[in-house]
Design a protein around this motif. Structure first.
Motif, PDB file in Angstrom:
ATOM      1  N   ASP A  55       0.980  -1.261   0.011  1.00 23.02           N
ATOM      2  CA  ASP A  55      -0.086   0.019   0.140  1.00 23.02           C
ATOM      3  C   ASP A  55       0.770   1.196  -0.069  1.00 23.02           C
ATOM      4  OD1 ASP A  55      -2.366  -1.272   0.009  1.00 23.02           O
ATOM      5  OD2 ASP A  55      -2.765  -1.302   2.122  1.00 23.02           O
ATOM      6  N   ALA A  56       1.892   1.256   0.819  1.00 19.74           N
ATOM      7  CA  ALA A  56       2.714   2.421   0.824  1.00 19.74           C
ATOM      8  C   ALA A  56       3.276   2.527  -0.475  1.00 19.74           C
ATOM      9  CB  ALA A  56       3.703   2.200   1.937  1.00 19.74           C
ATOM     10  N   LEU A  57       3.770   1.530  -1.217  1.00 18.55           N
ATOM     11  CA  LEU A  57       4.767   1.781  -2.402  1.00 18.55           C
ATOM     12  C   LEU A  57       3.642   2.249  -3.481  1.00 18.55           C
ATOM     13  CD1 LEU A  57       6.958  -1.298  -2.084  1.00 18.55           C
ATOM     14  CD2 LEU A  57       7.782   1.121  -2.193  1.00 18.55           C
TER      15      LEU A  57
ATOM     16  N   LEU B  15      15.032  -7.656  13.223  1.00 22.44           N
ATOM     17  CA  LEU B  15      14.613  -7.107  11.894  1.00 22.44           C
ATOM     18  C   LEU B  15      15.154  -7.395  10.622  1.00 22.44           C
ATOM     19  CD1 LEU B  15      14.315  -3.466  13.472  1.00 22.44           C
ATOM     20  CD2 LEU B  15      12.494  -4.904  12.604  1.00 22.44           C
ATOM     21  N   ARG B  16      15.960  -8.358  10.848  1.00 24.72           N
ATOM     22  CA  ARG B  16      16.794  -9.060   9.412  1.00 24.72           C
ATOM     23  C   ARG B  16      15.931  -9.973   8.798  1.00 24.72           C
ATOM     24  NH1 ARG B  16      21.593 -11.551  11.043  1.00 24.72           N
ATOM     25  NH2 ARG B  16      22.332  -9.463  11.891  1.00 24.72           N
ATOM     26  N   VAL B  17      14.714  -9.566   8.324  1.00 21.55           N
ATOM     27  CA  VAL B  17      13.571 -10.239   7.449  1.00 21.55           C
ATOM     28  C   VAL B  17      13.481  -9.773   6.125  1.00 21.55           C
ATOM     29  CG1 VAL B  17      12.465 -10.896   9.403  1.00 21.55           C
ATOM     30  CG2 VAL B  17      12.139  -8.757   8.548  1.00 21.55           C
ATOM     31  N   GLU B  18      13.343 -10.886   5.482  1.00 18.78           N
ATOM     32  CA  GLU B  18      13.212 -10.549   3.985  1.00 18.78           C
ATOM     33  C   GLU B  18      11.707 -10.636   3.568  1.00 18.78           C
ATOM     34  OE1 GLU B  18      15.737  -9.248   2.117  1.00 18.78           O
ATOM     35  OE2 GLU B  18      17.053  -9.272   3.632  1.00 18.78           O
ATOM     36  N   PRO B  19      11.318  -9.848   2.595  1.00 18.89           N
ATOM     37  CA  PRO B  19       9.867 -10.230   2.100  1.00 18.89           C
ATOM     38  C   PRO B  19      10.059 -11.449   1.194  1.00 18.89           C
ATOM     39  CG  PRO B  19      10.894  -8.182   0.808  1.00 18.89           C
ATOM     40  CD  PRO B  19      11.867  -8.518   2.071  1.00 18.89           C
ATOM     41  N   SER B  20       8.867 -11.762   1.149  1.00 21.88           N
ATOM     42  CA  SER B  20       8.769 -13.096   0.227  1.00 21.88           C
ATOM     43  C   SER B  20       9.079 -12.770  -1.265  1.00 21.88           C
ATOM     44  CB  SER B  20       7.454 -13.764   0.003  1.00 21.88           C
ATOM     45  OG  SER B  20       6.558 -12.888  -0.528  1.00 21.88           O
ATOM     46  N   ALA B  21       9.584 -13.945  -1.879  1.00 22.37           N
ATOM     47  CA  ALA B  21      10.027 -13.605  -3.480  1.00 22.37           C
ATOM     48  C   ALA B  21       8.761 -13.047  -4.257  1.00 22.37           C
ATOM     49  CB  ALA B  21      10.469 -15.124  -4.022  1.00 22.37           C
ATOM     50  N   GLY B  22       7.554 -13.254  -4.106  1.00 25.85           N
ATOM     51  CA  GLY B  22       6.712 -12.678  -4.847  1.00 25.85           C
ATOM     52  C   GLY B  22       6.389 -11.134  -4.529  1.00 25.85           C
ATOM     53  N   PHE B  23       6.898 -10.585  -3.472  1.00 27.14           N
ATOM     54  CA  PHE B  23       6.486  -9.210  -2.956  1.00 27.14           C
ATOM     55  C   PHE B  23       6.893  -8.218  -4.078  1.00 27.14           C
ATOM     56  CE2 PHE B  23       7.669  -5.212  -0.766  1.00 27.14           C
ATOM     57  CZ  PHE B  23       6.515  -4.983  -0.439  1.00 27.14           C
ATOM     58  N   ALA B  24       7.882  -8.299  -4.432  1.00 25.85           N
ATOM     59  CA  ALA B  24       8.184  -7.104  -5.482  1.00 25.85           C
ATOM     60  C   ALA B  24       7.292  -7.213  -6.857  1.00 25.85           C
ATOM     61  CB  ALA B  24       9.665  -7.104  -6.040  1.00 25.85           C
ATOM     62  N   PRO B  25       7.200  -8.368  -7.354  1.00 27.06           N
ATOM     63  CA  PRO B  25       6.200  -8.282  -8.541  1.00 27.06           C
ATOM     64  C   PRO B  25       4.623  -8.023  -8.155  1.00 27.06           C
ATOM     65  CG  PRO B  25       7.774 -10.556  -8.419  1.00 27.06           C
ATOM     66  CD  PRO B  25       7.803  -9.736  -7.372  1.00 27.06           C
ATOM     67  N   ARG B  26       4.550  -8.472  -7.097  1.00 30.30           N
ATOM     68  CA  ARG B  26       3.057  -8.225  -6.845  1.00 30.30           C
ATOM     69  C   ARG B  26       2.781  -6.609  -6.618  1.00 30.30           C
ATOM     70  NH1 ARG B  26       2.868 -12.371  -3.163  1.00 30.30           N
ATOM     71  NH2 ARG B  26       3.174 -11.018  -1.166  1.00 30.30           N
ATOM     72  N   VAL B  27       3.729  -5.961  -6.042  1.00 25.06           N
ATOM     73  CA  VAL B  27       3.661  -4.349  -6.059  1.00 25.06           C
ATOM     74  C   VAL B  27       3.639  -3.851  -7.560  1.00 25.06           C
ATOM     75  CG1 VAL B  27       5.049  -2.572  -5.259  1.00 25.06           C
ATOM     76  CG2 VAL B  27       4.889  -4.190  -3.779  1.00 25.06           C
ATOM     77  N   ARG B  28       4.580  -4.443  -8.501  1.00 25.10           N
ATOM     78  CA  ARG B  28       4.574  -4.107  -9.772  1.00 25.10           C
ATOM     79  C   ARG B  28       3.261  -4.193 -10.432  1.00 25.10           C
ATOM     80  NH1 ARG B  28       9.921  -6.301  -9.600  1.00 25.10           N
ATOM     81  NH2 ARG B  28      11.434  -4.786  -9.380  1.00 25.10           N
ATOM     82  N   ARG B  30       0.323  -4.360  -9.084  1.00 23.19           N
ATOM     83  CA  ARG B  30      -0.851  -3.732  -8.452  1.00 23.19           C
ATOM     84  C   ARG B  30      -0.532  -2.280  -9.119  1.00 23.19           C
ATOM     85  NH1 ARG B  30      -2.091  -2.522  -2.379  1.00 23.19           N
ATOM     86  NH2 ARG B  30      -3.349  -0.548  -2.749  1.00 23.19           N
ATOM     87  N   ILE B  31       0.770  -1.640  -9.187  1.00 22.67           N
ATOM     88  CA  ILE B  31       1.049  -0.407  -9.829  1.00 22.67           C
ATOM     89  C   ILE B  31       0.689  -0.192 -11.212  1.00 22.67           C
ATOM     90  CG2 ILE B  31       2.814   1.250 -10.625  1.00 22.67           C
ATOM     91  CD1 ILE B  31       4.317   0.481  -7.891  1.00 22.67           C
ATOM     92  N   ALA B  32       0.859  -1.447 -12.081  1.00 22.56           N
ATOM     93  CA  ALA B  32       0.301  -1.374 -13.133  1.00 22.56           C
ATOM     94  C   ALA B  32      -1.111  -1.345 -13.608  1.00 22.56           C
ATOM     95  CB  ALA B  32       1.048  -2.853 -14.115  1.00 22.56           C
TER      96      ALA B  32
END
Lengths: 181, 161
Positions: A55-57, B15-28, B30-32
């Protein structure tokens, strides 16, 4: 000179769009993990944190014409993600069981895992008990790669203020976490 | 061992946690899927130009007085009217005193209809002759009014009602 400047204003809209998209893509690669970690520090739930960071992004993309400067973008993203995560958490207070996650080394054994989980729960409980103005600098500082100057830029605070808040936050945590000693 | 360092290590580990592998593609994705009418797609130059045009229009509407555009009306400057009908120089002025410049500007242009202006010009140029004085009756004679007395018929006392 004036003519050249006037002509430079007439850049085709498609070219401007492409340039902005490229810049945003670079920011996304740079800051998406940061947004996720900020959200996770508040929610401690991986899927919720991903939703909030997403949401933030998306909001950052809508306002990107005002956020092209890197420092400004990161500061805006951190504050927005933190605020959205707090809102999300207030909405999810009904949940009686909160999933505590902790990144553990793959080499740890079963006993060590249980012990580490308990330590993480204690730690997060102590962090949650901190006042907001102490909690946020502490979390930002603890996210890998952030020094005092970076935290000051992210939170738009003087470095002296950040140092002071970190000191008080650590002292309060020490008082609560006897297992650290 | 410094407890602060231990604490820092615990916090960084937590706090050394990483998002899942599908996080960035989902953001892209949704933006698209967002509507294309993002605000920063509007060229800034077009916004500035539109704003300036609106400002100029507003200033024009505020400071330019409205003028009548009727086809049968003409503006007759007061100098022309004075040429047609000059006022006597010694006549005392009974016109109200003009207080403001805007009032003076309004009064300086006398607006008359075209037909009225032409009639005035023809009158003062002698084309139109006033009717002779003999046609106008000198005295109006009103005949005396005669009033007749009203007589009521006699009605017997018992027949009333």
């Amino acid at each position: 000179m004036t003519r050249m400047r006037a002509e430079s204003l007439w850049v085709p809209i498609a070219a401007v769009d492409d340039e902005l998209e490229r810049e945003f893509e670079a920011r996304l690669a740079d800051c998406s993990t940061l947004a996720f970690r900020v959200a996770f520090s508040v929610l401690r739930h991986r899927e919720d944190a991903e939703d909030v960071a997403q949401d933030a992004l998306v909001r950052a993309h809508r306002s990107f014409h005002k956020l092209r400067n890197r420092d400004r973008f990161r500061a805006w993203l951190v504050r927005t993600t933190w605020r959205l995560a707090l809102d999300h958490r207030r909405g999810e207070e009904r949940r009686l069981v909160r999933q505590f996650e902790h990144q553990l080394s793959a080499t740890t054994g079963a006993d060590e895992t249980a012990e580490a989980r308990e330590r993480a729960n204690h730690l997060w409980s102590a962090i949650d008990a901190l006042p907001e103005k102490l909690r946020m600098p502490l979390v930002m500082f603890s996210i890998a790669g952030h020094d005092v100057a970076e935290v000051a830029r992210l939170l738009r605070l003087p470095e002296g203020t950040v140092k002071s808040r970190l000191f008080h936050a650590r002292r309060q945590l020490q008082e609560r976490l006897q297992w650290i000693r | 061992m410094d407890p602060l360092n231990d604490l820092d290590r615990e916090l960084m580990t937590a706090l050394r946690v990483e998002p899942s592998a599908g996080f960035a593609p989902r953001v892209r994705a949704r933006i698209a899927s967002e509507p294309a009418a993002a605000r920063w797609r509007v060229p800034r130059l077009a916004l500035v130009t539109g704003g300036l045009a609106l400002s100029a229009l507003a200033v024009n509407l505020m400071f330019v007085p409205p003028r009548s555009s009727g086809s049968d009306r003409a503006v007759l400057p007061h100098q022309s009217l004075a040429f047609i009908a000059p006022l006597p120089a010694a006549a005392p002025s009974i016109s109200p005193r003009i207080e403001s410049r805007s009032e003076a500007r309004v009064l300086s242009d006398v607006q008359v209809s075209r037909s009225e202006m032409l009639a005035l010009q023809r009158l003062f140029s002698g084309e139109i002759v006033a009717p002779p004085a003999g046609d106008v009756p000198v005295e109006v004679v009103i005949p005396p009014i005669a009033l007749d007395a009203i007589t009521l018929p006699a009605i017997p006392e018992g027949e009333r009602q």
